[in-house]
Design a protein around this motif. Structure first.
Motif, PDB file in Angstrom:
ATOM      1  N   GLU A  18     -24.957 -21.306  -7.408  1.00 29.35           N
ATOM      2  CA  GLU A  18     -24.657 -22.006  -8.366  1.00 29.35           C
ATOM      3  C   GLU A  18     -23.017 -22.288  -8.502  1.00 29.35           C
ATOM      4  OE1 GLU A  18     -27.804 -19.038 -10.533  1.00 29.35           O
ATOM      5  OE2 GLU A  18     -26.519 -19.137  -8.809  1.00 29.35           O
ATOM      6  N   ARG A  19     -22.429 -21.346  -8.212  1.00 32.25           N
ATOM      7  CA  ARG A  19     -20.858 -21.159  -8.130  1.00 32.25           C
ATOM      8  C   ARG A  19     -20.394 -22.154  -7.172  1.00 32.25           C
ATOM      9  NH1 ARG A  19     -20.465 -14.775  -7.853  1.00 32.25           N
ATOM     10  NH2 ARG A  19     -18.482 -15.184  -7.056  1.00 32.25           N
ATOM     11  N   GLY A  20     -21.014 -22.748  -5.828  1.00 28.55           N
ATOM     12  CA  GLY A  20     -20.622 -23.564  -4.931  1.00 28.55           C
ATOM     13  C   GLY A  20     -20.622 -22.901  -3.522  1.00 28.55           C
ATOM     14  N   GLY A  75     -22.005 -12.640 -12.144  1.00 24.87           N
ATOM     15  CA  GLY A  75     -21.594 -13.716 -11.271  1.00 24.87           C
ATOM     16  C   GLY A  75     -21.442 -14.941 -11.795  1.00 24.87           C
ATOM     17  N   ASP A  76     -20.896 -15.028 -13.031  1.00 20.57           N
ATOM     18  CA  ASP A  76     -20.786 -16.313 -13.563  1.00 20.57           C
ATOM     19  C   ASP A  76     -19.220 -16.967 -12.975  1.00 20.57           C
ATOM     20  OD1 ASP A  76     -19.326 -14.182 -14.925  1.00 20.57           O
ATOM     21  OD2 ASP A  76     -18.725 -15.655 -16.743  1.00 20.57           O
ATOM     22  N   GLY A  77     -19.101 -18.079 -13.130  1.00 22.18           N
ATOM     23  CA  GLY A  77     -17.705 -18.320 -12.879  1.00 22.18           C
ATOM     24  C   GLY A  77     -17.848 -19.820 -11.954  1.00 22.18           C
ATOM     25  N   ILE A  78     -16.984 -20.364 -11.479  1.00 22.73           N
ATOM     26  CA  ILE A  78     -16.917 -21.591 -10.554  1.00 22.73           C
ATOM     27  C   ILE A  78     -16.298 -21.414  -9.065  1.00 22.73           C
ATOM     28  CG2 ILE A  78     -17.193 -23.248 -12.575  1.00 22.73           C
ATOM     29  CD1 ILE A  78     -14.153 -23.633 -12.321  1.00 22.73           C
ATOM     30  N   ASP A  79     -16.104 -19.904  -8.819  1.00 22.94           N
ATOM     31  CA  ASP A  79     -15.570 -19.594  -7.486  1.00 22.94           C
ATOM     32  C   ASP A  79     -16.861 -19.578  -6.563  1.00 22.94           C
ATOM     33  OD1 ASP A  79     -15.726 -17.060  -9.227  1.00 22.94           O
ATOM     34  OD2 ASP A  79     -15.849 -16.432  -7.426  1.00 22.94           O
ATOM     35  N   HIS A  80     -16.227 -19.652  -5.240  1.00 25.52           N
ATOM     36  CA  HIS A  80     -17.340 -19.507  -4.091  1.00 25.52           C
ATOM     37  C   HIS A  80     -16.216 -19.038  -2.954  1.00 25.52           C
ATOM     38  CE1 HIS A  80     -16.131 -23.433  -2.517  1.00 25.52           C
ATOM     39  NE2 HIS A  80     -16.321 -23.900  -3.802  1.00 25.52           N
ATOM     40  N   PRO A  81     -17.078 -18.630  -1.809  1.00 27.63           N
ATOM     41  CA  PRO A  81     -16.421 -18.414  -0.683  1.00 27.63           C
ATOM     42  C   PRO A  81     -15.379 -19.556   0.066  1.00 27.63           C
ATOM     43  CG  PRO A  81     -18.451 -17.531  -0.364  1.00 27.63           C
ATOM     44  CD  PRO A  81     -18.643 -18.408  -1.714  1.00 27.63           C
ATOM     45  N   PHE A  82     -14.260 -19.480   0.326  1.00 25.99           N
ATOM     46  CA  PHE A  82     -13.393 -20.377   0.386  1.00 25.99           C
ATOM     47  C   PHE A  82     -12.781 -20.676   1.785  1.00 25.99           C
ATOM     48  CE2 PHE A  82     -10.983 -16.608  -0.845  1.00 25.99           C
ATOM     49  CZ  PHE A  82     -10.030 -16.625   0.281  1.00 25.99           C
ATOM     50  N   ALA A  83     -12.921 -19.661   2.554  1.00 27.16           N
ATOM     51  CA  ALA A  83     -12.663 -19.717   3.962  1.00 27.16           C
ATOM     52  C   ALA A  83     -13.167 -18.804   5.265  1.00 27.16           C
ATOM     53  CB  ALA A  83     -10.937 -19.364   4.231  1.00 27.16           C
ATOM     54  N   VAL A  84     -12.974 -19.226   6.411  1.00 21.42           N
ATOM     55  CA  VAL A  84     -13.771 -18.251   7.218  1.00 21.42           C
ATOM     56  C   VAL A  84     -12.469 -18.139   8.498  1.00 21.42           C
ATOM     57  CG1 VAL A  84     -15.432 -17.722   9.111  1.00 21.42           C
ATOM     58  CG2 VAL A  84     -15.968 -18.877   7.028  1.00 21.42           C
ATOM     59  N   LEU A  85     -12.341 -17.137   8.804  1.00 22.70           N
ATOM     60  CA  LEU A  85     -11.170 -16.601   9.863  1.00 22.70           C
ATOM     61  C   LEU A  85     -11.475 -15.467  10.724  1.00 22.70           C
ATOM     62  CD1 LEU A  85      -8.256 -17.292  10.833  1.00 22.70           C
ATOM     63  CD2 LEU A  85      -7.477 -15.647   9.317  1.00 22.70           C
ATOM     64  N   GLU A  86     -11.541 -15.647  11.863  1.00 22.34           N
ATOM     65  CA  GLU A  86     -11.768 -14.518  13.142  1.00 22.34           C
ATOM     66  C   GLU A  86     -13.213 -13.801  12.577  1.00 22.34           C
ATOM     67  OE1 GLU A  86      -8.535 -11.966  13.565  1.00 22.34           O
ATOM     68  OE2 GLU A  86      -7.027 -13.706  13.843  1.00 22.34           O
ATOM     69  N   GLY A  87     -13.993 -14.449  12.345  1.00 17.57           N
ATOM     70  CA  GLY A  87     -15.475 -14.022  12.024  1.00 17.57           C
ATOM     71  C   GLY A  87     -15.498 -13.360  10.662  1.00 17.57           C
ATOM     72  N   VAL A  88     -14.470 -13.684   9.830  1.00 14.99           N
ATOM     73  CA  VAL A  88     -14.426 -13.043   8.444  1.00 14.99           C
ATOM     74  C   VAL A  88     -14.688 -14.044   7.521  1.00 14.99           C
ATOM     75  CG1 VAL A  88     -13.420 -11.332   6.971  1.00 14.99           C
ATOM     76  CG2 VAL A  88     -13.348 -11.083   9.456  1.00 14.99           C
ATOM     77  N   VAL A  89     -15.670 -13.808   6.660  1.00 14.98           N
ATOM     78  CA  VAL A  89     -15.851 -14.868   5.204  1.00 14.98           C
ATOM     79  C   VAL A  89     -14.759 -14.320   4.060  1.00 14.98           C
ATOM     80  CG1 VAL A  89     -17.286 -15.920   3.683  1.00 14.98           C
ATOM     81  CG2 VAL A  89     -17.842 -15.151   6.090  1.00 14.98           C
ATOM     82  N   ASN A  95     -26.887 -28.776  -6.207  1.00 18.74           N
ATOM     83  CA  ASN A  95     -26.696 -28.502  -7.711  1.00 18.74           C
ATOM     84  C   ASN A  95     -27.399 -27.318  -7.973  1.00 18.74           C
ATOM     85  OD1 ASN A  95     -26.366 -29.466 -10.125  1.00 18.74           O
ATOM     86  ND2 ASN A  95     -28.358 -30.409 -10.506  1.00 18.74           N
ATOM     87  N   GLU A  96     -26.242 -26.448  -8.628  1.00 23.65           N
ATOM     88  CA  GLU A  96     -26.552 -25.102  -8.988  1.00 23.65           C
ATOM     89  C   GLU A  96     -27.277 -24.369  -7.687  1.00 23.65           C
ATOM     90  OE1 GLU A  96     -28.912 -24.544 -12.510  1.00 23.65           O
ATOM     91  OE2 GLU A  96     -27.169 -25.242 -13.573  1.00 23.65           O
ATOM     92  N   SER A  97     -28.179 -24.103  -7.509  1.00 19.04           N
ATOM     93  CA  SER A  97     -28.795 -23.168  -6.289  1.00 19.04           C
ATOM     94  C   SER A  97     -29.756 -24.088  -5.390  1.00 19.04           C
ATOM     95  CB  SER A  97     -29.614 -21.783  -6.585  1.00 19.04           C
ATOM     96  OG  SER A  97     -29.017 -20.925  -7.119  1.00 19.04           O
ATOM     97  N   LYS A  98     -29.837 -25.428  -5.962  1.00 17.76           N
ATOM     98  CA  LYS A  98     -30.785 -26.242  -4.943  1.00 17.76           C
ATOM     99  C   LYS A  98     -29.775 -26.729  -3.946  1.00 17.76           C
ATOM    100  CE  LYS A  98     -33.868 -27.211  -8.872  1.00 17.76           C
ATOM    101  NZ  LYS A  98     -33.208 -26.346  -9.942  1.00 17.76           N
ATOM    102  N   LEU A  99     -30.252 -26.890  -2.723  1.00 20.57           N
ATOM    103  CA  LEU A  99     -29.705 -27.291  -1.876  1.00 20.57           C
ATOM    104  C   LEU A  99     -30.564 -28.389  -0.949  1.00 20.57           C
ATOM    105  CD1 LEU A  99     -28.008 -23.990  -0.327  1.00 20.57           C
ATOM    106  CD2 LEU A  99     -26.621 -25.966  -1.154  1.00 20.57           C
ATOM    107  N   VAL A 100     -30.159 -29.604  -0.485  1.00 13.89           N
ATOM    108  CA  VAL A 100     -30.754 -30.605   0.165  1.00 13.89           C
ATOM    109  C   VAL A 100     -29.972 -31.206   1.336  1.00 13.89           C
ATOM    110  CG1 VAL A 100     -32.202 -32.512   0.037  1.00 13.89           C
ATOM    111  CG2 VAL A 100     -32.303 -30.982  -1.748  1.00 13.89           C
ATOM    112  N   SER A 101     -30.666 -30.798   2.337  1.00 14.41           N
ATOM    113  CA  SER A 101     -29.834 -31.590   3.782  1.00 14.41           C
ATOM    114  C   SER A 101     -30.578 -32.738   4.362  1.00 14.41           C
ATOM    115  CB  SER A 101     -29.579 -30.493   4.911  1.00 14.41           C
ATOM    116  OG  SER A 101     -28.748 -31.024   5.806  1.00 14.41           O
ATOM    117  N   PHE A 102     -29.841 -33.709   4.642  1.00 19.79           N
ATOM    118  CA  PHE A 102     -30.530 -34.884   5.004  1.00 19.79           C
ATOM    119  C   PHE A 102     -29.562 -35.953   5.696  1.00 19.79           C
ATOM    120  CE2 PHE A 102     -28.811 -35.640   0.751  1.00 19.79           C
ATOM    121  CZ  PHE A 102     -28.190 -36.791   0.970  1.00 19.79           C
TER     122      PHE A 102
END
Length: 459
Positions: A102-104, A141-155, A446-453
């Motif tokens: 939900e947060r992105g 776990g409320d809010g609008i933040d999410h993982p923002f970067a990956v570097l050297e195998g670290v999220v 959208n929230e936790s729904k993910l669709v790849s196409f």
């Protein structure tokens, strides 16, 4: 300026301008300001500078009276569009893991990293949608933040510093920067942040480190990605506010006096290995960071920092060596959403018109119906940001109802329209819907729904 005065400014700004691309409804102001919400905007790094940056970014719209057109019976044909091809091993997929998205989300390589109400971080295979690991939230776990970067195998992501109530019974979890092993999902280290800012200003990756606004409001520290140990830190004087940006792995500060109308903004380069500071240039007034692209940053300045619905300003393009170009720009009202794609600012007005503005020349390149519905100004959580594919020469738009549209990035011509079923948004404060690129494939969230196409571009 006192905390009470800063809070007053934040309230005024949230009432007047868009937050993440949409006008904030009245109850959101109180949600942001309430202690329980944990996102003390009054304590965000740079205080008034951060507030002004929100105002400037939200105001850079093109307006217009266009409206979305009916979906054409078949995709349009463009002589400039390349054919979309799937990444190796990709197949169309759909996922709905409650509490995981939900947060992105963030795409990095063949991985998709998300955050939601139950997980501060969750890894999915971007090619198949398979969930690989999760990191549970620290109490909430409320809010609008999410993982923002990956570097050297670290999220890198954020989580609450504590799960415990204070002595007065209130809960203010605070914020930690969190480093997670990308392969197995183990939390490697956390660093406590001095405020609850979880925007792009709070932390960013640079060459060999993550640059975080810690341990104090007026300090940034370069932390080792695997251990969290401090490599160096840089502080600025009281009464000064500094925005942060990274160009090609090199960090920059945009510093000005914390007054309503500072005379100048100093642009300072920090050596990513040592933190040694060198002033690159000085620009007039307070320059608000619009965004970066490759080795350039885009800055906006207006003599009236409160103007959000009209007025003259200037856009400055600045590269890492200090070379700059500047041109006038007229603010023409609010945008429902916007994004920088290459050297272009792509916006969508609340009337449904998409426009492309050259940040290099100052010209409006095209303005066309976006091809998707646009939410009401007061709607939450709002509209997804446009996503551009330079390789295909396409910019994608996702409407709140699941409509997807593709316009030619160079001409604005309609290339393709479709619809994806993303369900109905639930209540509560959530991140805006997203459109993400995995190679040429799309991932709509959208929230936790993910669709790849795969879009039918160039067929």
């Amino acid at each position: 300026m006192t905390t009470e005065q800063v809070e007053g400014k934040v309230r005024e700004t949230l009432h007047a301008v868009a937050l993440d691309g949409v006008r904030a409804p009245g109850d959101l102001v109180e949600k942001v300001m309430r202690r329980r919400a944990r996102r003390r905007a009054a304590l965000a790094a740079g205080s008034l500078a951060a507030v002004a940056a929100i105002a400037a970014g939200a105001a850079l719209g093109f307006g217009g009276d266009g409206a979305p057109q009916d979906r054409p019976p078949r995709p349009a044909v463009s002589p400039t569009a390349e054919k979309a091809t799937p990444p190796d091993g990709w197949q169309p997929w759909r996922s709905d893991v409650p509490g995981a998205g939900e947060r992105g989300c963030l795409v990095d390589g063949s991985a998709l990293y998300c955050a939601g109400s139950a997980n501060d971080a969750a890894k999915f295979d971007a090619g198949t949608g398979e969930r690989l690991w999760t990191v549970k939230v620290n109490r909430e776990g409320d809010g609008i933040d999410h993982p923002f970067a990956v570097l050297e195998g670290v999220v890198f992501a954020y989580r609450n510093h504590t799960s415990h109530n204070q002595l007065d019974g209130d809960y203010a979890g605070g914020t930690d920067l969190m480093a997670v092993d990308a392969a197995g999902g183990k939390v490697l280290w956390t660093a406590q942040m001095p405020q609850d800012d979880r925007t792009g200003q709070a932390a960013m990756v640079i060459d060999g480190a993550v640059l975080a606004n810690t341990p104090s409001l007026r300090t940034v520290s370069a932390l080792d990605p695997r251990t969290g140990q401090k490599k160096w830190s840089h502080s600025w004087d009281k009464g000064t506010v500094c925005q942060r940006a990274a160009l090609g792995g090199v960090p920059y500060l945009l510093c000005s006096l914390d007054t309503e109308k500072p005379a100048v903004t100093d642009v300072v380069r920090l050596d990513p290995a040592s933190g040694r500071a060198v002033k690159v240039t000085t620009l007039p007034g307070r320059q608000e960071l619009m965004g970066t692209s490759e080795d350039r940053m885009f800055l906006f300045h207006t003599d009236d920092p409160t103007a959000t619905a009209g007025g003259e300003g200037r856009v400055t393009v600045l590269n890492g060596s200090g070379q700059r170009t500047s041109h006038p720009y007229r603010v023409q009202g609010q945008a429902a959403t916007s994004a920088i794609v290459g050297d272009r600012l792509i916006t969508v007005s609340f009337a449904g018109k998409a426009s492309a503005y050259s940040l290099t020349t100052g010209r409006v390149l095209w303005s066309r119906p976006a091809g998707v519905d646009v939410p009401d100004r007061n709607a939450m959580p709002g509209m997804a940001s446009p996503v551009g594919s330079a390789q295909l020469g396409v910019v994608y738009f996702l409407g709140p109802g699941g409509d997807v549209s593709a316009l030619d990035l160079r001409t604005g011509a309609q290339l393709w329209r479709d619809h994806v079923d993303l369900g109905t948004p639930g209540p509560g404060l959530r991140g805006a819907p997203q459109m993400l690129l995995y190679g040429d494939a799309l991932i709509a969230r959208n929230e936790s729904k993910l669709v790849s196409f795969l879009p039918r571009i160039g067929d």
